[in-house]
Design an enzyme around this catalytic site. Structure first.
Site, PDB file in Angstrom:
ATOM      1  N   ASP A 154     -38.736  -2.102 -14.933  1.00 42.89           N
ATOM      2  CA  ASP A 154     -38.179  -0.873 -14.061  1.00 42.89           C
ATOM      3  C   ASP A 154     -39.041  -0.921 -12.722  1.00 42.89           C
ATOM      4  O   ASP A 154     -39.220  -1.969 -12.000  1.00 42.89           O
ATOM      5  CB  ASP A 154     -38.827   0.495 -14.764  1.00 42.89           C
ATOM      6  N   SER A 155     -39.251   0.042 -12.109  1.00 42.01           N
ATOM      7  CA  SER A 155     -40.132   0.062 -10.823  1.00 42.01           C
ATOM      8  C   SER A 155     -41.164  -0.825 -10.575  1.00 42.01           C
ATOM      9  O   SER A 155     -41.677  -1.272  -9.516  1.00 42.01           O
ATOM     10  CB  SER A 155     -40.172   1.416 -10.209  1.00 42.01           C
ATOM     11  N   PHE A 156     -42.139  -0.895 -11.645  1.00 44.03           N
ATOM     12  CA  PHE A 156     -43.180  -1.526 -11.727  1.00 44.03           C
ATOM     13  C   PHE A 156     -42.996  -3.020 -11.597  1.00 44.03           C
ATOM     14  O   PHE A 156     -43.640  -3.833 -10.778  1.00 44.03           O
ATOM     15  CB  PHE A 156     -44.226  -1.479 -13.019  1.00 44.03           C
TER      16      PHE A 156
END
Length: 371
Positions: A154-156
Protein backbone atom coordinates in the site's frame (compact mmCIF):
# COMPACT_ATOMS: atom_id res chain seq x y z
CA UNK A 1 17.08 23.60 -8.42
CA UNK A 2 20.84 23.81 -8.65
CA UNK A 3 22.11 22.67 -12.05
CA UNK A 4 24.73 19.91 -11.74
CA UNK A 5 28.07 21.05 -13.13
CA UNK A 6 27.95 18.73 -16.15
CA UNK A 7 24.50 19.93 -17.27
CA UNK A 8 23.86 22.88 -19.52
CA UNK A 9 21.99 25.90 -18.14
CA UNK A 10 20.49 26.17 -21.60
CA UNK A 11 18.80 22.78 -21.30
CA UNK A 12 17.88 22.73 -17.61
CA UNK A 13 15.32 25.38 -16.61
CA UNK A 14 14.50 25.83 -12.92
CA UNK A 15 10.99 27.00 -12.15
CA UNK A 16 10.23 28.04 -8.57
CA UNK A 17 11.44 26.01 -5.62
CA UNK A 18 9.94 22.76 -6.88
CA UNK A 19 12.71 22.35 -9.43
CA UNK A 20 10.48 22.08 -12.53
CA UNK A 21 12.39 21.13 -15.65
CA UNK A 22 11.06 21.91 -19.12
CA UNK A 23 12.22 20.84 -22.57
CA UNK A 24 11.10 20.72 -26.19
CA UNK A 25 7.86 19.04 -27.25
CA UNK A 26 8.22 15.74 -29.09
CA UNK A 27 6.09 12.80 -30.22
CA UNK A 28 6.33 9.78 -27.98
CA UNK A 29 7.41 6.78 -29.97
CA UNK A 30 10.33 4.42 -29.85
CA UNK A 31 12.06 3.00 -32.88
CA UNK A 32 15.51 1.80 -33.78
CA UNK A 33 17.95 2.79 -31.07
CA UNK A 34 15.17 4.30 -28.96
CA UNK A 35 13.98 0.85 -27.88
CA UNK A 36 17.36 0.08 -26.29
CA UNK A 37 16.54 0.26 -22.62
CA UNK A 38 16.09 -2.06 -19.67
CA UNK A 39 12.72 -1.76 -17.92
CA UNK A 40 12.26 -2.22 -14.19
CA UNK A 41 8.58 -2.62 -13.26
CA UNK A 42 5.34 -3.43 -15.05
CA UNK A 43 4.61 -1.71 -18.36
CA UNK A 44 2.32 -2.09 -21.35
CA UNK A 45 4.22 -2.08 -24.64
CA UNK A 46 2.92 -0.40 -27.78
CA UNK A 47 3.59 -1.50 -31.35
CA UNK A 48 5.94 1.44 -31.92
CA UNK A 49 8.18 0.39 -29.04
CA UNK A 50 7.01 2.98 -26.54
CA UNK A 51 5.66 1.87 -23.17
CA UNK A 52 2.81 2.97 -20.91
CA UNK A 53 2.68 2.45 -17.14
CA UNK A 54 0.93 3.44 -13.92
CA UNK A 55 2.63 1.60 -11.03
CA UNK A 56 5.02 3.67 -8.86
CA UNK A 57 8.77 3.27 -9.17
CA UNK A 58 8.80 2.10 -12.79
CA UNK A 59 12.21 2.88 -14.25
CA UNK A 60 14.16 2.73 -17.49
CA UNK A 61 17.89 2.22 -17.74
CA UNK A 62 20.06 2.86 -20.76
CA UNK A 63 23.62 3.32 -22.01
CA UNK A 64 24.82 5.84 -24.52
CA UNK A 65 28.00 7.15 -26.07
CA UNK A 66 28.54 10.85 -26.58
CA UNK A 67 28.08 14.15 -24.81
CA UNK A 68 24.36 13.99 -24.03
CA UNK A 69 21.08 12.12 -24.14
CA UNK A 70 17.42 12.89 -24.77
CA UNK A 71 14.56 11.36 -22.78
CA UNK A 72 11.22 11.08 -24.61
CA UNK A 73 8.24 11.38 -22.23
CA UNK A 74 4.53 12.10 -22.19
CA UNK A 75 3.17 12.55 -18.66
CA UNK A 76 1.39 15.60 -17.29
CA UNK A 77 0.78 14.18 -13.82
CA UNK A 78 3.78 12.29 -12.45
CA UNK A 79 7.28 13.32 -11.34
CA UNK A 80 10.56 11.71 -12.39
CA UNK A 81 14.19 11.61 -11.37
CA UNK A 82 17.02 11.39 -13.89
CA UNK A 83 20.34 9.81 -12.91
CA UNK A 84 23.48 9.97 -15.05
CA UNK A 85 26.35 7.62 -14.22
CA UNK A 86 24.70 6.85 -10.89
CA UNK A 87 24.39 10.48 -9.78
CA UNK A 88 21.20 12.53 -9.53
CA UNK A 89 21.00 14.89 -12.51
CA UNK A 90 17.48 16.36 -12.55
CA UNK A 91 13.94 16.13 -11.23
CA UNK A 92 11.14 16.47 -13.79
CA UNK A 93 7.87 17.67 -12.28
CA UNK A 94 4.85 16.80 -14.45
CA UNK A 95 6.96 17.13 -17.62
CA UNK A 96 4.12 16.72 -20.14
CA UNK A 97 4.96 15.74 -23.73
CA UNK A 98 8.63 16.49 -24.07
CA UNK A 99 12.11 15.45 -24.98
CA UNK A 100 14.24 16.36 -21.98
CA UNK A 101 17.89 16.71 -22.95
CA UNK A 102 21.02 16.49 -20.88
CA UNK A 103 24.04 18.02 -22.60
CA UNK A 104 27.70 18.94 -22.12
CA UNK A 105 28.74 15.62 -20.63
CA UNK A 106 32.31 14.45 -21.14
CA UNK A 107 32.48 12.58 -24.43
CA UNK A 108 32.38 8.87 -23.63
CA UNK A 109 30.12 6.03 -22.52
CA UNK A 110 27.50 6.91 -19.87
CA UNK A 111 24.55 5.32 -18.11
CA UNK A 112 21.14 6.94 -17.70
CA UNK A 113 18.30 5.96 -15.38
CA UNK A 114 14.82 7.47 -15.46
CA UNK A 115 12.56 6.62 -12.51
CA UNK A 116 8.91 7.50 -11.85
CA UNK A 117 8.77 8.97 -8.34
CA UNK A 118 5.03 9.26 -7.87
CA UNK A 119 2.03 6.96 -7.64
CA UNK A 120 -0.97 8.52 -9.45
CA UNK A 121 -2.64 5.22 -10.41
CA UNK A 122 -5.15 6.85 -12.77
CA UNK A 123 -2.59 8.83 -14.76
CA UNK A 124 -0.81 6.87 -17.49
CA UNK A 125 2.79 7.80 -18.20
CA UNK A 126 4.44 7.09 -21.54
CA UNK A 127 8.13 6.65 -22.26
CA UNK A 128 9.42 6.76 -25.82
CA UNK A 129 13.04 5.84 -25.27
CA UNK A 130 16.44 7.50 -25.10
CA UNK A 131 17.87 9.61 -27.95
CA UNK A 132 21.56 10.23 -28.63
CA UNK A 133 23.18 13.61 -28.93
CA UNK A 134 24.58 14.55 -32.36
CA UNK A 135 27.39 12.18 -33.34
CA UNK A 136 26.53 10.00 -30.33
CA UNK A 137 24.75 6.67 -30.10
CA UNK A 138 22.37 4.80 -27.84
CA UNK A 139 24.07 1.53 -26.95
CA UNK A 140 22.69 -1.91 -26.17
CA UNK A 141 20.47 -1.98 -23.08
CA UNK A 142 22.01 -2.89 -19.73
CA UNK A 143 21.58 -6.53 -18.87
CA UNK A 144 18.82 -7.59 -16.51
CA UNK A 145 19.99 -8.37 -13.00
CA UNK A 146 20.01 -11.94 -11.79
CA UNK A 147 18.35 -11.05 -8.50
CA UNK A 148 14.66 -10.12 -8.58
CA UNK A 149 12.37 -8.95 -5.77
CA UNK A 150 8.70 -8.04 -6.01
CA UNK A 151 7.16 -5.70 -3.44
CA UNK A 152 3.39 -5.75 -3.01
CA UNK A 153 1.67 -3.29 -0.74
CA UNK A 154 0.00 0.00 0.00
CA UNK A 155 1.14 3.58 0.65
CA UNK A 156 3.98 2.45 2.92
CA UNK A 157 5.42 0.39 0.06
CA UNK A 158 4.80 3.18 -2.47
CA UNK A 159 6.81 5.74 -0.49
CA UNK A 160 3.80 8.01 0.08
CA UNK A 161 4.96 11.40 1.38
CA UNK A 162 8.37 10.08 2.42
CA UNK A 163 10.31 13.22 1.46
CA UNK A 164 8.30 15.52 3.71
CA UNK A 165 9.47 16.71 7.11
CA UNK A 166 5.95 17.63 8.16
CA UNK A 167 2.85 15.45 8.44
CA UNK A 168 0.60 18.12 6.94
CA UNK A 169 1.65 18.43 3.30
CA UNK A 170 -1.27 20.58 2.16
CA UNK A 171 0.89 23.68 2.17
CA UNK A 172 4.09 21.88 1.34
CA UNK A 173 3.52 20.98 -2.30
CA UNK A 174 1.11 18.12 -1.65
CA UNK A 175 1.76 14.40 -1.53
CA UNK A 176 3.16 14.01 -5.06
CA UNK A 177 5.82 16.69 -4.64
CA UNK A 178 6.87 15.02 -1.39
CA UNK A 179 6.99 11.38 -2.53
CA UNK A 180 9.70 9.24 -4.07
CA UNK A 181 9.08 5.57 -4.74
CA UNK A 182 12.76 5.33 -5.59
CA UNK A 183 13.57 6.10 -1.95
CA UNK A 184 10.96 3.77 -0.44
CA UNK A 185 12.24 0.81 1.55
CA UNK A 186 11.70 -1.64 -1.31
CA UNK A 187 13.75 0.29 -3.83
CA UNK A 188 16.46 0.94 -1.23
CA UNK A 189 16.63 -2.76 -0.41
CA UNK A 190 16.77 -3.78 -4.08
CA UNK A 191 19.59 -1.36 -4.89
CA UNK A 192 21.65 -2.54 -1.95
CA UNK A 193 21.26 -6.13 -3.20
CA UNK A 194 21.74 -5.14 -6.87
CA UNK A 195 18.34 -6.63 -7.70
CA UNK A 196 15.73 -5.76 -10.27
CA UNK A 197 12.41 -5.10 -8.56
CA UNK A 198 8.75 -4.31 -8.98
CA UNK A 199 6.96 -1.88 -6.68
CA UNK A 200 3.36 -2.98 -7.06
CA UNK A 201 1.79 -0.70 -4.47
CA UNK A 202 -1.54 1.12 -4.31
CA UNK A 203 -2.20 3.60 -1.51
CA UNK A 204 -5.32 3.08 0.55
CA UNK A 205 -5.96 -0.46 -0.68
CA UNK A 206 -6.12 -3.51 1.55
CA UNK A 207 -6.43 -7.23 1.06
CA UNK A 208 -10.22 -7.13 1.48
CA UNK A 209 -10.95 -3.68 2.98
CA UNK A 210 -9.65 -0.31 1.89
CA UNK A 211 -8.78 2.58 4.18
CA UNK A 212 -11.78 3.62 6.28
CA UNK A 213 -14.02 1.31 4.26
CA UNK A 214 -13.66 3.35 1.06
CA UNK A 215 -14.16 2.15 -2.54
CA UNK A 216 -16.28 -0.77 -1.39
CA UNK A 217 -16.37 -3.64 -3.86
CA UNK A 218 -12.71 -3.28 -4.80
CA UNK A 219 -9.45 -3.97 -2.99
CA UNK A 220 -5.81 -4.48 -3.89
CA UNK A 221 -6.56 -7.82 -5.52
CA UNK A 222 -8.81 -6.03 -8.04
CA UNK A 223 -5.77 -4.34 -9.54
CA UNK A 224 -2.85 -6.66 -8.91
CA UNK A 225 -2.87 -8.42 -12.29
CA UNK A 226 -2.91 -5.17 -14.29
CA UNK A 227 -0.16 -3.25 -16.00
CA UNK A 228 -2.41 -0.18 -16.30
CA UNK A 229 -4.37 0.33 -13.10
CA UNK A 230 -6.94 2.60 -14.73
CA UNK A 231 -7.98 0.07 -17.40
CA UNK A 232 -10.66 -2.37 -16.28
CA UNK A 233 -9.79 -5.90 -17.29
CA UNK A 234 -6.20 -5.05 -18.23
CA UNK A 235 -3.81 -7.97 -17.73
CA UNK A 236 -0.05 -7.59 -17.42
CA UNK A 237 1.74 -10.01 -19.70
CA UNK A 238 4.44 -11.36 -17.45
CA UNK A 239 7.62 -12.08 -19.38
CA UNK A 240 9.27 -15.44 -18.77
CA UNK A 241 12.28 -13.52 -17.48
CA UNK A 242 10.34 -12.20 -14.48
CA UNK A 243 10.49 -14.88 -11.81
CA UNK A 244 11.43 -13.20 -8.51
CA UNK A 245 13.28 -15.14 -5.87
CA UNK A 246 11.43 -13.13 -3.19
CA UNK A 247 8.01 -11.48 -2.99
CA UNK A 248 7.43 -9.17 -0.01
CA UNK A 249 3.73 -8.58 0.73
CA UNK A 250 2.60 -5.69 2.92
CA UNK A 251 -1.21 -5.67 2.94
CA UNK A 252 -3.25 -5.23 6.11
CA UNK A 253 -2.66 -1.72 7.40
CA UNK A 254 -5.71 -0.44 5.51
CA UNK A 255 -7.80 -3.47 6.43
CA UNK A 256 -7.40 -2.95 10.18
CA UNK A 257 -6.29 0.64 10.89
CA UNK A 258 -9.80 2.16 11.00
CA UNK A 259 -12.97 0.91 12.75
CA UNK A 260 -15.74 -0.81 10.85
CA UNK A 261 -18.73 1.33 9.87
CA UNK A 262 -22.40 0.49 9.63
CA UNK A 263 -23.24 -1.00 6.26
CA UNK A 264 -19.90 -2.62 5.59
CA UNK A 265 -19.76 -6.28 4.58
CA UNK A 266 -18.36 -7.36 7.94
CA UNK A 267 -20.48 -6.88 11.02
CA UNK A 268 -17.65 -7.61 13.44
CA UNK A 269 -13.89 -7.50 13.63
CA UNK A 270 -13.83 -11.30 13.79
CA UNK A 271 -15.71 -11.50 10.47
CA UNK A 272 -13.27 -9.05 8.88
CA UNK A 273 -10.30 -11.00 10.18
CA UNK A 274 -11.68 -14.29 8.86
CA UNK A 275 -12.28 -12.73 5.43
CA UNK A 276 -8.78 -11.23 5.45
CA UNK A 277 -7.11 -14.54 6.22
CA UNK A 278 -9.14 -16.42 3.63
CA UNK A 279 -8.37 -13.83 0.94
CA UNK A 280 -4.70 -13.81 1.89
CA UNK A 281 -4.47 -17.57 1.40
CA UNK A 282 -6.09 -17.19 -2.00
CA UNK A 283 -3.62 -14.45 -2.92
CA UNK A 284 -0.67 -16.60 -1.87
CA UNK A 285 -2.09 -19.40 -4.02
CA UNK A 286 -2.05 -17.00 -7.00
CA UNK A 287 1.56 -16.09 -6.36
CA UNK A 288 2.56 -19.73 -6.01
CA UNK A 289 0.83 -20.60 -9.28
CA UNK A 290 2.60 -17.74 -11.04
CA UNK A 291 6.10 -18.02 -9.59
CA UNK A 292 6.43 -21.65 -8.60
CA UNK A 293 7.46 -23.38 -5.37
CA UNK A 294 10.97 -21.96 -4.98
CA UNK A 295 10.05 -18.29 -4.55
CA UNK A 296 10.04 -17.04 -0.96
CA UNK A 297 6.78 -15.29 -0.07
CA UNK A 298 7.35 -12.90 2.82
CA UNK A 299 4.19 -11.87 4.70
CA UNK A 300 4.91 -8.63 6.54
CA UNK A 301 3.21 -6.74 9.35
CA UNK A 302 4.00 -3.68 11.42
CA UNK A 303 2.77 -1.59 14.34
CA UNK A 304 -0.07 0.58 13.11
CA UNK A 305 -3.75 0.81 13.86
CA UNK A 306 -5.13 -2.40 15.32
CA UNK A 307 -1.68 -3.95 15.63
CA UNK A 308 -2.59 -7.04 17.63
CA UNK A 309 -5.25 -8.22 15.16
CA UNK A 310 -3.07 -7.46 12.13
CA UNK A 311 0.05 -9.18 13.42
CA UNK A 312 -1.78 -12.19 14.82
CA UNK A 313 -3.67 -12.71 11.56
CA UNK A 314 -0.50 -12.65 9.47
CA UNK A 315 1.25 -15.02 11.87
CA UNK A 316 -1.64 -17.48 11.62
CA UNK A 317 -1.52 -17.30 7.83
CA UNK A 318 2.17 -18.15 7.74
CA UNK A 319 1.81 -20.88 10.34
CA UNK A 320 -0.97 -22.48 8.30
CA UNK A 321 1.08 -22.38 5.08
CA UNK A 322 4.02 -23.94 6.89
CA UNK A 323 1.73 -26.60 8.38
CA UNK A 324 0.66 -27.47 4.84
CA UNK A 325 4.30 -28.04 3.92
CA UNK A 326 5.18 -24.70 2.26
CA UNK A 327 8.18 -23.55 4.27
CA UNK A 328 9.06 -20.81 1.83
CA UNK A 329 6.30 -18.63 3.24
CA UNK A 330 7.88 -16.53 5.97
CA UNK A 331 6.72 -13.89 8.42
CA UNK A 332 8.45 -10.53 8.75
CA UNK A 333 7.31 -8.26 11.57
CA UNK A 334 8.97 -4.90 11.95
CA UNK A 335 8.05 -2.87 15.01
CA UNK A 336 7.79 0.88 14.54
CA UNK A 337 9.93 1.64 17.58
CA UNK A 338 12.34 4.31 16.45
CA UNK A 339 10.25 5.39 13.45
CA UNK A 340 9.12 9.01 13.47
CA UNK A 341 6.29 8.82 10.86
CA UNK A 342 7.03 12.40 9.83
CA UNK A 343 6.00 11.82 6.23
CA UNK A 344 2.75 13.19 4.84
CA UNK A 345 -0.30 12.08 6.84
CA UNK A 346 1.76 10.16 9.40
CA UNK A 347 3.53 8.00 6.84
CA UNK A 348 7.14 6.84 7.18
CA UNK A 349 9.74 9.50 6.51
CA UNK A 350 12.85 8.99 4.41
CA UNK A 351 14.70 8.23 7.63
CA UNK A 352 12.05 5.62 8.47
CA UNK A 353 12.33 3.99 5.05
CA UNK A 354 16.06 3.65 5.52
CA UNK A 355 15.48 1.98 8.88
CA UNK A 356 12.85 -0.37 7.44
CA UNK A 357 15.12 -1.23 4.51
CA UNK A 358 17.85 -2.16 6.96
CA UNK A 359 15.50 -4.43 8.88
CA UNK A 360 14.24 -6.02 5.68
CA UNK A 361 17.81 -6.58 4.54
CA UNK A 362 18.52 -8.41 7.80
CA UNK A 363 15.43 -10.57 7.31
CA UNK A 364 16.33 -11.45 3.72
CA UNK A 365 19.85 -12.32 4.85
CA UNK A 366 18.30 -14.94 7.14
CA UNK A 367 16.64 -16.75 4.23
CA UNK A 368 18.49 -19.55 2.41
CA UNK A 369 18.49 -17.62 -0.86
CA UNK A 370 20.72 -18.95 -3.60
CA UNK A 371 21.19 -15.90 -5.75
Amino acid sequence: MQTPPHLSRRTVVAAAAAGIVTASASPVRASGTRARFHTVGRVSRAADGSVAYTWPGVQFEGRFRGTGVGIVLDDADNDYDVHIDGASAATLVTPGRTTFRIENLPDGVHTVRLVKRTESPWAVGRFGGFLPAPEGAVLAAPRARGRQIEFIGDSFTAGYGNLSDTRDCSGNGGVNRNSSADLAFGALTARKLDADHQLNAFSGRGMVRNYNGGSAGTDFRTYYDRALLNVDGDVWRRPDSWRPQVVVIGLGINDFSTPLHAGERWATEDELTAAYESAYHGFLDRLRASYGPRTFLVVSATDLGNTAVFVQATRRIVQERNRRGDHRVRHWYYADAGLDHLGCDWHPSLRDHRIIAGRLGDHLASLPLRW
